[in-house]
Design a protein around this motif. Structure first.
Motif, PDB file in Angstrom:
ATOM      1  N   PHE A 108       0.769  -1.059   0.079  1.00  0.00           N
ATOM      2  CA  PHE A 108      -0.108  -0.049  -0.180  1.00  0.00           C
ATOM      3  C   PHE A 108       0.899   1.254  -0.118  1.00  0.00           C
ATOM      4  O   PHE A 108       1.673   1.381   0.921  1.00  0.00           O
ATOM      5  CB  PHE A 108      -0.860   0.011   1.061  1.00  0.00           C
ATOM      6  CG  PHE A 108      -1.638   1.326   1.397  1.00  0.00           C
ATOM      7  CD1 PHE A 108      -2.606   1.459   0.411  1.00  0.00           C
ATOM      8  CD2 PHE A 108      -1.441   2.234   2.167  1.00  0.00           C
ATOM      9  CE1 PHE A 108      -3.568   2.660   0.640  1.00  0.00           C
ATOM     10  CE2 PHE A 108      -2.283   3.535   2.488  1.00  0.00           C
ATOM     11  CZ  PHE A 108      -3.333   3.474   1.490  1.00  0.00           C
ATOM     12  N   LYS A 146     -10.183   7.496  10.197  1.00  0.00           N
ATOM     13  CA  LYS A 146      -9.516   6.637   9.494  1.00  0.00           C
ATOM     14  C   LYS A 146      -8.082   6.932   9.539  1.00  0.00           C
ATOM     15  O   LYS A 146      -7.142   5.837   9.445  1.00  0.00           O
ATOM     16  CB  LYS A 146      -9.846   6.974   7.859  1.00  0.00           C
ATOM     17  CG  LYS A 146      -9.636   5.779   7.022  1.00  0.00           C
ATOM     18  CD  LYS A 146     -10.593   4.754   6.922  1.00  0.00           C
ATOM     19  CE  LYS A 146     -10.352   3.754   5.811  1.00  0.00           C
ATOM     20  NZ  LYS A 146     -10.743   2.541   5.778  1.00  0.00           N
ATOM     21  N   HIS A 158      -5.344   4.116  10.470  1.00  0.00           N
ATOM     22  CA  HIS A 158      -3.991   3.824   9.740  1.00  0.00           C
ATOM     23  C   HIS A 158      -2.770   3.960  10.521  1.00  0.00           C
ATOM     24  O   HIS A 158      -2.066   3.000  10.436  1.00  0.00           O
ATOM     25  CB  HIS A 158      -4.012   4.965   8.533  1.00  0.00           C
ATOM     26  CG  HIS A 158      -2.676   4.485   7.827  1.00  0.00           C
ATOM     27  ND1 HIS A 158      -2.633   3.646   6.798  1.00  0.00           N
ATOM     28  CD2 HIS A 158      -1.690   5.473   7.449  1.00  0.00           C
ATOM     29  CE1 HIS A 158      -1.575   3.895   6.013  1.00  0.00           C
ATOM     30  NE2 HIS A 158      -1.028   4.623   6.673  1.00  0.00           N
ATOM     31  N   TYR A 159      -2.623   4.923  11.436  1.00  0.00           N
ATOM     32  CA  TYR A 159      -1.691   5.012  12.338  1.00  0.00           C
ATOM     33  C   TYR A 159      -1.633   4.599  13.871  1.00  0.00           C
ATOM     34  O   TYR A 159      -0.966   5.206  14.557  1.00  0.00           O
ATOM     35  CB  TYR A 159      -1.135   6.669  12.301  1.00  0.00           C
ATOM     36  CG  TYR A 159      -0.558   6.887  10.792  1.00  0.00           C
ATOM     37  CD1 TYR A 159       0.730   6.447  10.535  1.00  0.00           C
ATOM     38  CD2 TYR A 159      -1.090   7.924  10.158  1.00  0.00           C
ATOM     39  CE1 TYR A 159       1.226   6.891   9.325  1.00  0.00           C
ATOM     40  CE2 TYR A 159      -0.079   8.451   8.886  1.00  0.00           C
ATOM     41  CZ  TYR A 159       0.977   7.742   8.538  1.00  0.00           C
ATOM     42  OH  TYR A 159       1.581   7.949   7.188  1.00  0.00           O
ATOM     43  N   ALA A 189      -4.439   6.832  -2.691  1.00  0.00           N
ATOM     44  CA  ALA A 189      -4.179   5.690  -2.232  1.00  0.00           C
ATOM     45  C   ALA A 189      -3.854   4.583  -3.376  1.00  0.00           C
ATOM     46  O   ALA A 189      -4.639   4.716  -4.480  1.00  0.00           O
ATOM     47  CB  ALA A 189      -5.397   5.211  -1.495  1.00  0.00           C
ATOM     48  N   HIS A 216       3.514   7.516   1.801  1.00  0.00           N
ATOM     49  CA  HIS A 216       3.642   6.541   2.902  1.00  0.00           C
ATOM     50  C   HIS A 216       3.746   5.441   1.983  1.00  0.00           C
ATOM     51  O   HIS A 216       3.158   4.936   0.854  1.00  0.00           O
ATOM     52  CB  HIS A 216       2.000   6.401   3.458  1.00  0.00           C
ATOM     53  CG  HIS A 216       1.951   5.144   4.195  1.00  0.00           C
ATOM     54  ND1 HIS A 216       2.546   4.860   5.385  1.00  0.00           N
ATOM     55  CD2 HIS A 216       1.442   4.187   3.667  1.00  0.00           C
ATOM     56  CE1 HIS A 216       2.161   3.675   5.726  1.00  0.00           C
ATOM     57  NE2 HIS A 216       1.564   3.112   4.495  1.00  0.00           N
ATOM     58  N   SER A 263       3.686   0.877   2.841  1.00  0.00           N
ATOM     59  CA  SER A 263       3.778  -0.345   3.921  1.00  0.00           C
ATOM     60  C   SER A 263       5.258  -0.578   4.288  1.00  0.00           C
ATOM     61  O   SER A 263       6.067  -0.683   3.613  1.00  0.00           O
ATOM     62  CB  SER A 263       3.164  -1.631   3.432  1.00  0.00           C
ATOM     63  OG  SER A 263       1.616  -1.395   3.178  1.00  0.00           O
ATOM     64  N   SER A 278       1.634  -5.395   7.549  1.00  0.00           N
ATOM     65  CA  SER A 278       0.936  -4.002   7.466  1.00  0.00           C
ATOM     66  C   SER A 278       0.558  -3.883   5.933  1.00  0.00           C
ATOM     67  O   SER A 278      -0.508  -3.325   5.954  1.00  0.00           O
ATOM     68  CB  SER A 278       1.841  -2.937   8.146  1.00  0.00           C
ATOM     69  OG  SER A 278       3.210  -2.899   7.237  1.00  0.00           O
ATOM     70  N   HIS A 335      -2.640  -5.711   5.903  1.00  0.00           N
ATOM     71  CA  HIS A 335      -3.794  -4.917   6.657  1.00  0.00           C
ATOM     72  C   HIS A 335      -4.087  -3.539   6.257  1.00  0.00           C
ATOM     73  O   HIS A 335      -5.345  -3.223   6.181  1.00  0.00           O
ATOM     74  CB  HIS A 335      -2.899  -4.598   8.213  1.00  0.00           C
ATOM     75  CG  HIS A 335      -3.854  -3.791   9.084  1.00  0.00           C
ATOM     76  ND1 HIS A 335      -5.040  -4.470   9.780  1.00  0.00           N
ATOM     77  CD2 HIS A 335      -3.950  -2.622   9.329  1.00  0.00           C
ATOM     78  CE1 HIS A 335      -5.425  -3.651  10.667  1.00  0.00           C
ATOM     79  NE2 HIS A 335      -5.026  -2.545  10.355  1.00  0.00           N
ATOM     80  N   GLU A 336      -3.251  -2.966   5.482  1.00  0.00           N
ATOM     81  CA  GLU A 336      -3.516  -1.538   5.078  1.00  0.00           C
ATOM     82  C   GLU A 336      -4.201  -1.499   3.758  1.00  0.00           C
ATOM     83  O   GLU A 336      -5.138  -0.669   3.603  1.00  0.00           O
ATOM     84  CB  GLU A 336      -2.129  -0.839   4.768  1.00  0.00           C
ATOM     85  CG  GLU A 336      -1.505  -0.185   6.040  1.00  0.00           C
ATOM     86  CD  GLU A 336      -0.157   0.281   5.889  1.00  0.00           C
ATOM     87  OE1 GLU A 336       0.624   0.649   6.914  1.00  0.00           O
ATOM     88  OE2 GLU A 336       0.245   0.228   4.891  1.00  0.00           O
ATOM     89  N   ASN A 339      -7.637  -2.170   4.647  1.00  0.00           N
ATOM     90  CA  ASN A 339      -8.188  -1.074   5.282  1.00  0.00           C
ATOM     91  C   ASN A 339      -8.932   0.097   4.319  1.00  0.00           C
ATOM     92  O   ASN A 339      -9.619   0.727   4.742  1.00  0.00           O
ATOM     93  CB  ASN A 339      -7.234  -0.682   6.316  1.00  0.00           C
ATOM     94  CG  ASN A 339      -7.579   0.628   7.474  1.00  0.00           C
ATOM     95  OD1 ASN A 339      -8.914   0.573   7.657  1.00  0.00           O
ATOM     96  ND2 ASN A 339      -6.633   1.681   7.569  1.00  0.00           N
ATOM     97  N   TRP A 340      -7.983   0.071   3.145  1.00  0.00           N
ATOM     98  CA  TRP A 340      -8.164   1.426   2.338  1.00  0.00           C
ATOM     99  C   TRP A 340      -8.974   0.857   0.956  1.00  0.00           C
ATOM    100  O   TRP A 340      -9.525   1.709   0.255  1.00  0.00           O
ATOM    101  CB  TRP A 340      -6.956   2.040   2.061  1.00  0.00           C
ATOM    102  CG  TRP A 340      -6.337   2.771   2.994  1.00  0.00           C
ATOM    103  CD1 TRP A 340      -5.233   2.197   3.694  1.00  0.00           C
ATOM    104  CD2 TRP A 340      -6.703   4.087   3.600  1.00  0.00           C
ATOM    105  NE1 TRP A 340      -5.085   3.196   4.725  1.00  0.00           N
ATOM    106  CE2 TRP A 340      -5.748   4.431   4.666  1.00  0.00           C
ATOM    107  CE3 TRP A 340      -7.700   4.919   3.240  1.00  0.00           C
ATOM    108  CZ2 TRP A 340      -6.002   5.499   5.403  1.00  0.00           C
ATOM    109  CZ3 TRP A 340      -7.888   6.031   3.969  1.00  0.00           C
ATOM    110  CH2 TRP A 340      -6.942   6.154   5.013  1.00  0.00           C
TER     111      TRP A 340
END
Ligand code: RTP
Length: 155
Positions: free
Chosen positions: A12, A51, A55-56, A79, A122, A124, A129, A132-133, A136-137
Motif C-alpha cells: 500500500f 480513518k 491507519h497510524y 491511495a 507513505h 507499508s 502491515s 492490513h493497510e 483498510n483502504w
C-alpha cells in the motif's frame, strides 16, 4: 496473487495531502511505474480523522501522533496498491528514508521533500502491515488482477 514473498507481492502506497497539494501525483506514480511495478488499485479520497487514526494506530503513543493525524486528514490523498517482486521493501527504497533530510537523492523523499512532518508519501513497512493497510483502504473488488504484456517477456 498478492501473497507477500511472491513475484506478485503487494504494497500500500499513499501520496499524502502535501504531495497532492504540491502537484506531485504524477511524479510519484511515475517512480513506481518506471521501476516496473504494476498498479493494481488507485483512488483519491479525503481521510477522516478516524480513518487516519486507525491507519497510524501503532503510533498512537508517539508525541507527534495528534499532528500526524491532523496532517493525514488535512486533504485528499492518493491511495494505491502496487504489485511486483519485493514490492514492500523495494517500494520503501523508492520512497527513501522517513525523514527527508536523511533520504538520499534519487529517492522520492530525497528529491522532493524536506521535513519529516511533511514527507509526501507513505509505504507499508512489512508483509503484515501491507495486507492490513490494503484491506483498510480498498474493498477486494477495487483491486484489479490483470496481465500486462510486460509480464510475459521480461524475465
Ligand atoms: P510512513 O508509515 O508514512 O511510510 O512512514 P514510516 O513508516 O517511514 O515512518 P513511521 O515511523 O511509521 O512514521 C509515520 C509517519 O509519521 C510522521 N512522523 N513525524 N514529527 C516526527 O518526528 C515524525 N516522525 C514520524 C511521518 O509522516 C512518517 O511518515
Amino acid at each position: 496473487t498478492g501473497v507477500p514473498g511472491t513475484d506478485k507481492e503487494r504494497t500500500f502506497i499513499a501520496i499524502k495531502p502535501d504531495g497532492v497539494q504540491r502537484g506531485l501525483i504524477a511524479a510519484i506514480i511515475a517512480r513506481f511505474e518506471n521501476k516496473g511495478f504494476k498498479l493494481v488499485a488507485l483512488k483519491m479520497l479525503w481521510p477522516t480523522k478516524e480513518k487516519a487514526e486507525s491507519h497510524y494506530a501503532d503510533l498512537a503513543t508517539k508525541p507527534f501522533f495528534k499532528g500526524l493525524v491532523a496532517y493525514f486528514s488535512s486533504g485528499p490523498i492518493v491511495a494505491m496498491v502496487w504489485e511486483g517482486k519485493d514490492a514492500i521493501k523495494t517500494g520503501r527504497v523508492l520512497l527513501g528514508a522517513t525523514n527527508p533530510a536523511a533520504a538520499v537523492p534519487g529517492t522520492i523523499r530525497g528529491d522532493l521533500a524536506i521535513s519529516v512532518g511533511r514527507n509526501i508519501c507513505h509505504g507499508s513497512d512489512g508483509p503484515e502491515s501491507a495486507v492490513h493497510e490494503i484491506a483498510n483502504w480498498f474493498a477486494p473488488e477495487e483491486v484489479s488482477d490483470y496481465p500486462r504484456s510486460l509480464d510475459e517477456w521480461i524475465v
